[in-house]
Design a protein around this motif. Sequence first.
Motif, PDB file in Angstrom:
ATOM      1  N   LEU A  28       0.816  -1.218   0.000  1.00 26.75           N
ATOM      2  CA  LEU A  28       0.000   0.000   0.000  1.00 26.75           C
ATOM      3  C   LEU A  28       0.849   1.267   0.000  1.00 26.75           C
ATOM      4  O   LEU A  28       0.357   2.347  -0.345  1.00 26.75           O
ATOM      5  N   MET A  29       2.099   1.165   0.405  1.00 30.69           N
ATOM      6  CA  MET A  29       2.979   2.333   0.373  1.00 30.69           C
ATOM      7  C   MET A  29       3.382   2.712  -1.050  1.00 30.69           C
ATOM      8  O   MET A  29       3.721   3.873  -1.313  1.00 30.69           O
ATOM      9  N   LEU A  30       3.355   1.752  -1.970  1.00 28.71           N
ATOM     10  CA  LEU A  30       3.834   2.004  -3.333  1.00 28.71           C
ATOM     11  C   LEU A  30       3.021   3.074  -4.061  1.00 28.71           C
ATOM     12  O   LEU A  30       3.599   4.023  -4.609  1.00 28.71           O
ATOM     13  N   PRO A  31       1.676   2.966  -4.119  1.00 26.70           N
ATOM     14  CA  PRO A  31       0.932   4.008  -4.843  1.00 26.70           C
ATOM     15  C   PRO A  31       1.036   5.376  -4.192  1.00 26.70           C
ATOM     16  O   PRO A  31       1.054   6.396  -4.881  1.00 26.70           O
ATOM     17  N   VAL A  32       1.093   5.409  -2.838  1.00 25.80           N
ATOM     18  CA  VAL A  32       1.209   6.687  -2.143  1.00 25.80           C
ATOM     19  C   VAL A  32       2.537   7.352  -2.472  1.00 25.80           C
ATOM     20  O   VAL A  32       2.625   8.574  -2.669  1.00 25.80           O
ATOM     21  N   LEU A  33       3.594   6.544  -2.547  1.00 23.08           N
ATOM     22  CA  LEU A  33       4.916   7.046  -2.908  1.00 23.08           C
ATOM     23  C   LEU A  33       4.879   7.714  -4.288  1.00 23.08           C
ATOM     24  O   LEU A  33       5.417   8.805  -4.489  1.00 23.08           O
ATOM     25  N   LEU A  34       4.198   7.057  -5.232  1.00 22.46           N
ATOM     26  CA  LEU A  34       4.135   7.588  -6.595  1.00 22.46           C
ATOM     27  C   LEU A  34       3.315   8.870  -6.667  1.00 22.46           C
ATOM     28  O   LEU A  34       3.699   9.834  -7.352  1.00 22.46           O
ATOM     29  N   VAL A  35       2.162   8.888  -5.978  1.00 21.08           N
ATOM     30  CA  VAL A  35       1.299  10.077  -6.022  1.00 21.08           C
ATOM     31  C   VAL A  35       2.042  11.295  -5.491  1.00 21.08           C
ATOM     32  O   VAL A  35       1.983  12.384  -6.075  1.00 21.08           O
ATOM     33  N   ARG A  87     -12.696  -1.482  -1.662  1.00 20.26           N
ATOM     34  CA  ARG A  87     -11.498  -0.637  -1.588  1.00 20.26           C
ATOM     35  C   ARG A  87     -10.336  -1.213  -2.379  1.00 20.26           C
ATOM     36  O   ARG A  87      -9.582  -0.475  -2.999  1.00 20.26           O
ATOM     37  N   ARG A  88     -10.168  -2.520  -2.341  1.00 21.93           N
ATOM     38  CA  ARG A  88      -9.101  -3.107  -3.158  1.00 21.93           C
ATOM     39  C   ARG A  88      -9.417  -2.947  -4.639  1.00 21.93           C
ATOM     40  O   ARG A  88      -8.527  -2.651  -5.449  1.00 21.93           O
ATOM     41  N   LEU A  89     -10.671  -3.123  -5.013  1.00 20.49           N
ATOM     42  CA  LEU A  89     -11.060  -2.981  -6.411  1.00 20.49           C
ATOM     43  C   LEU A  89     -10.765  -1.587  -6.923  1.00 20.49           C
ATOM     44  O   LEU A  89     -10.143  -1.419  -7.982  1.00 20.49           O
ATOM     45  N   ILE A  90     -11.188  -0.559  -6.183  1.00 20.77           N
ATOM     46  CA  ILE A  90     -10.984   0.800  -6.672  1.00 20.77           C
ATOM     47  C   ILE A  90      -9.502   1.177  -6.619  1.00 20.77           C
ATOM     48  O   ILE A  90      -9.017   1.965  -7.446  1.00 20.77           O
ATOM     49  N   LEU A  91      -8.752   0.573  -5.680  1.00 19.18           N
ATOM     50  CA  LEU A  91      -7.310   0.805  -5.639  1.00 19.18           C
ATOM     51  C   LEU A  91      -6.647   0.288  -6.912  1.00 19.18           C
ATOM     52  O   LEU A  91      -5.834   0.989  -7.540  1.00 19.18           O
ATOM     53  N   MET A 129      -5.087   7.203  -2.927  1.00 20.22           N
ATOM     54  CA  MET A 129      -4.793   7.668  -1.568  1.00 20.22           C
ATOM     55  C   MET A 129      -5.859   7.260  -0.546  1.00 20.22           C
ATOM     56  O   MET A 129      -5.548   6.626   0.461  1.00 20.22           O
ATOM     57  N   PRO A 130      -7.157   7.580  -0.748  1.00 15.70           N
ATOM     58  CA  PRO A 130      -8.143   7.167   0.264  1.00 15.70           C
ATOM     59  C   PRO A 130      -8.336   5.661   0.324  1.00 15.70           C
ATOM     60  O   PRO A 130      -8.594   5.109   1.394  1.00 15.70           O
ATOM     61  N   ALA A 131      -8.200   4.969  -0.820  1.00 14.85           N
ATOM     62  CA  ALA A 131      -8.379   3.515  -0.803  1.00 14.85           C
ATOM     63  C   ALA A 131      -7.280   2.843   0.003  1.00 14.85           C
ATOM     64  O   ALA A 131      -7.539   1.925   0.795  1.00 14.85           O
ATOM     65  N   SER A 132      -6.036   3.274  -0.184  1.00 12.94           N
ATOM     66  CA  SER A 132      -4.933   2.663   0.549  1.00 12.94           C
ATOM     67  C   SER A 132      -5.043   2.949   2.038  1.00 12.94           C
ATOM     68  O   SER A 132      -4.821   2.066   2.873  1.00 12.94           O
ATOM     69  N   LEU A 133      -5.418   4.169   2.403  1.00 12.02           N
ATOM     70  CA  LEU A 133      -5.541   4.524   3.814  1.00 12.02           C
ATOM     71  C   LEU A 133      -6.720   3.801   4.464  1.00 12.02           C
ATOM     72  O   LEU A 133      -6.637   3.350   5.615  1.00 12.02           O
ATOM     73  N   GLY A 402     -13.109   4.987   4.447  1.00 19.94           N
ATOM     74  CA  GLY A 402     -12.738   5.529   3.144  1.00 19.94           C
ATOM     75  C   GLY A 402     -13.174   6.976   3.002  1.00 19.94           C
ATOM     76  O   GLY A 402     -12.413   7.820   2.536  1.00 19.94           O
ATOM     77  N   ALA A 403     -14.398   7.269   3.428  1.00 20.99           N
ATOM     78  CA  ALA A 403     -14.883   8.653   3.364  1.00 20.99           C
ATOM     79  C   ALA A 403     -14.087   9.549   4.300  1.00 20.99           C
ATOM     80  O   ALA A 403     -13.735  10.677   3.944  1.00 20.99           O
ATOM     81  N   ALA A 404     -13.781   9.047   5.505  1.00 26.84           N
ATOM     82  CA  ALA A 404     -13.019   9.854   6.459  1.00 26.84           C
ATOM     83  C   ALA A 404     -11.615  10.141   5.942  1.00 26.84           C
ATOM     84  O   ALA A 404     -11.104  11.253   6.087  1.00 26.84           O
ATOM     85  N   SER A 405     -10.978   9.143   5.329  1.00 24.90           N
ATOM     86  CA  SER A 405      -9.636   9.375   4.784  1.00 24.90           C
ATOM     87  C   SER A 405      -9.686  10.368   3.632  1.00 24.90           C
ATOM     88  O   SER A 405      -8.762  11.163   3.444  1.00 24.90           O
ATOM     89  N   GLY A 406     -10.778  10.338   2.856  1.00 27.12           N
ATOM     90  CA  GLY A 406     -10.925  11.329   1.792  1.00 27.12           C
ATOM     91  C   GLY A 406     -11.015  12.741   2.345  1.00 27.12           C
ATOM     92  O   GLY A 406     -10.435  13.677   1.792  1.00 27.12           O
ATOM     93  N   ILE A 407     -11.754  12.904   3.449  1.00 28.04           N
ATOM     94  CA  ILE A 407     -11.845  14.220   4.091  1.00 28.04           C
ATOM     95  C   ILE A 407     -10.478  14.668   4.583  1.00 28.04           C
ATOM     96  O   ILE A 407     -10.061  15.816   4.387  1.00 28.04           O
ATOM     97  N   SER A 408      -9.753  13.752   5.234  1.00 29.95           N
ATOM     98  CA  SER A 408      -8.427  14.079   5.756  1.00 29.95           C
ATOM     99  C   SER A 408      -7.481  14.498   4.641  1.00 29.95           C
ATOM    100  O   SER A 408      -6.804  15.537   4.723  1.00 29.95           O
ATOM    101  N   GLU A 409      -7.429  13.706   3.571  1.00 31.43           N
ATOM    102  CA  GLU A 409      -6.502  14.016   2.482  1.00 31.43           C
ATOM    103  C   GLU A 409      -6.900  15.291   1.750  1.00 31.43           C
ATOM    104  O   GLU A 409      -6.039  16.026   1.256  1.00 31.43           O
TER     105      GLU A 409
END
Length: 501
Positions: A28-35, A87-91, A129-133, A402-409
């Motif tokens: 899960l760190m890989l996509p965040v690193l790229l973004v 969440r895995r699907l949308i990731l 980002m929200p899917a991984s978190l 997922g919604a909460a992580s979207g708000i945070s990000e």
Amino acid sequence: MSAAPPVSVSSIPAPPADRRTWIGLAVLMLPVLLVSMDFSVLYLAMPTIVASLDPTATQQLWILDIYGFMIAGLLITMGNLGDRIGRRLILLVGAAVFGGASVLAAFAPGPEALIAARALMGLGGATLMPASLALIANMFPDSRQRGRAIGIWTSAFAGGAAIGPVLGGILLHHYWWGVVFLINVPVLAILFAIGLAILPEFRATSTAPFDVLGVILSLLGILPAVYAVKAFATAGPSPQAIGAALFGLAMLVAFLWHESRAAAPLLNLRLFRNATFSACLAVALVGMMSEGGIAYLTNTYLQSVLGHDVLAAALAGLPMAVTIAAFSILAERVARLIGPRSALAGSAALAGIATIGLLALGTSSSLWIFMALTAVAGIGFGIQFALVTDIVVGSVPPKHSGAASGISETSFELGTALGLAVLGSVATAVFLADDDGHGFADSLGETLKQAAELGGAGDAPALAAKSAFVDGLHVAALAGGSTLLVLSAVVYVVMRGSRSA
């Protein structure tokens, strides 16, 4: 003999994560690193992109900004969508879009194609980002391990922002500009190969209809607002920027009104009744505003005032990136030792004090002063960013993470945009106000270019421009640091009595 008292479900400790789960965290760190890398690496590639594709000034701005616009506008939507469809699907879908768009960007034949590819990359990034978190919230039910995992996730985001310019500088020294996009492909291939086997799937069981009107109103509110912020930062007030700001504000008001009445709202406004939740989002917003704005100004300071090249300036930023990454991981231990309230308030205060410490920088300061001050600031930013994310995600049921992580990000993204606009505009205003008849241009870079064309006669204007820029940097650092100190006191009061996240 009396019966034993019943044991509540909440009193049963959550099972610890196994090795498979920790491997999943590494994936899960890989996509965040790229973004996060793609936020910073394009600044280095822009000169060669301009030489190759010959975009107009407006097209250059869209190449740079459309990626951030799409991410900021779609984070909340994609977090909710992931809660519903998986969440895995949308990731993985987002990774496919991000990877395919990266290839299109690398081989874009013109500026229009590059802008479109960057928009698609933003669409994919908004799902990653929200899917991984949110998956971390499912994979780590134990609050202590979840805090550590979120700290590691945060460190990956900070590491990507630091690695981006360094890696980009090395690659651009040997290859054409498209390579900064192609580096995403092998990393995403690893994500697909391992993620399908390792990552669990999770989706909410809600049968309520998806809040389509909320999605539309949020996009109509966030996108014009972010555009207006960036337009104010780059060109100052204009009819277009003011109109976009007013329209975005009106749409955000309509969005909030709709969300307060929707059966299945995109944004659960009841979360904001929790003072700790709201305070954490304020920390995210102000913290990123200070960090992002000062990072932008100090990068110009290192190159245009002190005269370092791009790679040297990127390397000078590594101490701060290292402390952000390290203390993101250690944030959970710090919070356990002194309590989340003291950790969050103290880290904001530390970051504020170190930011104000940038007043020590001058036109000929030693590089170690900058590196020491920003490294200390990184300690504060690392702790507060990790704790904010952990508290926000942990404050809602897993089905809504997922919604909460979207708000945070989204708070982090808007904070970055505000930092560039507000602190950048403050510094520019001071810079221009210090012009004592030398005829400064709108920016330090353009002023130094004009001074160089004058030969020896341009030495005095160049020195005056550098001094004026440092004055602007000082005012911006004082503003950003002071705001963090005020917020630190607010957080300490709001979270009174809280010992656990």
